[in-house]
Write a protein that holds these residues in place. Structure first.
Motif, PDB file in Angstrom:
ATOM      1  N   ASP A  74      -3.713 -11.580  -0.456  1.00 14.18           N
ATOM      2  CA  ASP A  74      -2.267 -11.666  -0.191  1.00 14.18           C
ATOM      3  C   ASP A  74      -1.592 -10.299  -0.241  1.00 14.18           C
ATOM      4  O   ASP A  74      -0.493 -10.149  -0.786  1.00 14.18           O
ATOM      5  CB  ASP A  74      -1.592 -12.623  -1.178  1.00 14.18           C
ATOM      6  CG  ASP A  74      -1.972 -14.075  -0.918  1.00 14.18           C
ATOM      7  OD1 ASP A  74      -2.148 -14.429   0.261  1.00 14.18           O
ATOM      8  OD2 ASP A  74      -2.085 -14.827  -1.897  1.00 14.18           O
ATOM      9  N   VAL A  75      -2.237  -9.303   0.327  1.00 13.42           N
ATOM     10  CA  VAL A  75      -1.655  -7.957   0.333  1.00 13.42           C
ATOM     11  C   VAL A  75      -1.365  -7.467   1.751  1.00 13.42           C
ATOM     12  O   VAL A  75      -0.800  -6.386   1.919  1.00 13.42           O
ATOM     13  CB  VAL A  75      -2.581  -6.939  -0.374  1.00 13.42           C
ATOM     14  CG1 VAL A  75      -2.698  -7.261  -1.852  1.00 13.42           C
ATOM     15  CG2 VAL A  75      -3.959  -6.897   0.279  1.00 13.42           C
ATOM     16  N   SER A  76      -1.738  -8.215   2.774  1.00 11.15           N
ATOM     17  CA  SER A  76      -1.567  -7.765   4.152  1.00 11.15           C
ATOM     18  C   SER A  76      -0.150  -8.036   4.637  1.00 11.15           C
ATOM     19  O   SER A  76       0.662  -8.663   3.955  1.00 11.15           O
ATOM     20  CB  SER A  76      -2.584  -8.471   5.057  1.00 11.15           C
ATOM     21  OG  SER A  76      -2.324  -9.871   5.070  1.00 11.15           O
ATOM     22  N   GLY A  77       0.126  -7.561   5.847  1.00 10.59           N
ATOM     23  CA  GLY A  77       1.414  -7.804   6.481  1.00 10.59           C
ATOM     24  C   GLY A  77       2.066  -6.537   6.977  1.00 10.59           C
ATOM     25  O   GLY A  77       2.359  -5.632   6.187  1.00 10.59           O
ATOM     26  N   GLY A  78       2.280  -6.450   8.310  1.00  6.56           N
ATOM     27  CA  GLY A  78       2.933  -5.289   8.885  1.00  6.56           C
ATOM     28  C   GLY A  78       2.097  -4.030   8.762  1.00  6.56           C
ATOM     29  O   GLY A  78       0.864  -4.071   8.715  1.00  6.56           O
TER      30      GLY A  78
END
Length: 300
Positions: A74-78
């Protein structure tokens, strides 16, 4: 909140690196290495399951602390960067978190070494035109000087990690570096100074990787000025042995010399005289005049 991966972000980071008075550590007793800080795109929620099962890397090692299980989820994004979990079979720094990188080959530049190691360890090949700039040299207790090379990946990229060196490659959103509980500074027996920890996922990233990520945040994302503790940005080995990453917050602390990190204040067009504490526009005879609002990185 995630950061958009686009040309505007690329240009801001490139300009901040170009305007940075980079610290250069000139120490012939240390070996030179380079790491690749590769900026890529990522999708929020794509990493709900850690691709590296704990049994593949834990090898009986203790968990970092209560409440953390060592997973990077849960560390990804953009906008994101590549972070590697090193293989547990390695003879040094086994199972640790690291940026792609390694020692310079004879005749190599730091850019050439970073791009080569990126290809060898992660299976990603990029041209030197993708390089945005360099962060400060970081001398380590293990006898290296590490130069971080910031690289624009140009998209998501598809890493193919070398199993002999890397268990898995993670896309960690740059917004994760801006967590309210980050950075942390702790005391360790090996260092007389507090050393940095960067909380990411369910683990803690230690120096030198944590120190590189901290400057990536402060300089490239927040635009804070980071300079050496000397008027000359080229460090000699005599007074700057690497014992963790010490943060000097001078200027906006009105003469207080602190090891506790503070958020940078907006830069002001004035100077602080260290010996007398005067807020002056010119030198008043003191030898240590520094810009107000400046963050200082120091390896000790």
């Amino acid at each position: 909140m995630t950061l958009t991966y686009d040309g505007a972000l690329r240009d801001v980071i490139r300009d901040r690196l170009a305007g940075h008075d980079r610290r250069i550590v000139d120490d012939p007793t240390k070996r030179h290495a380079a790491v690749a800080v590769v900026l890529v795109d990522s999708v929020l929620g794509e990493d709900r399951v850690d691709p590296a099962p704990v049994d593949d890397w834990i090898a009986g090692r203790p968990m970092p602390e209560a409440g953390l299980d060592g997973r990077m989820v849960d560390v990804s994004g953009g906008a994101a960067f590549f972070l590697c979990r090193r293989a547990s079979r390695l003879s040094s720094h086994a199972a640790q978190w690291a940026l792609p990188g390694g020692r310079l080959d004879p005749g190599e530049t730091v850019v050439e070494a970073a791009l080569r190691e990126l290809h060898e360890e992660v299976g990603v090949e990029l041209a030197d035109s993708a390089v945005l700039g360099l962060l400060d040299d970081y001398p380590t207790r293990s006898g290296y000087v590490i130069t971080p090379v910031v690289i624009w990946g140009g998209g998501r990229l598809d890493p193919l990690p070398s199993p002999d060196e890397v268990v898995a490659v993670y896309r960690v959103g740059l917004h994760q570096l801006l967590r309210e509980d980050s950075p942390r500074f702790v005391s360790i027996p090996e260092s007389p100074r507090p050393v940095v920890q960067i909380p990411l996922g369910n683990d803690l990233i230690h120096a030198p990787t944590g120190a590189v990520l901290l400057q990536l945040r402060w300089l490239c994302l927040e635009g804070a000025v980071t300079v050496s503790t000397s008027s000359n940005s080229r460090f000699s080995p005599g007074g700057e042995a690497a014992q963790g990453f010490r943060i000097r917050t001078r200027g906006y602390l009105a003469g207080h010399d602190a090891d506790t990190p503070q958020r940078p204040a907006p830069p002001r067009p004035a100077f602080l005289c260290r010996p007398c504490g005067a807020d002056v526009g010119t030198r008043c005879g003191g030898r240590d005049r520094v810009d107000l609002g400046v963050r200082r990185f120091r390896a000790e």
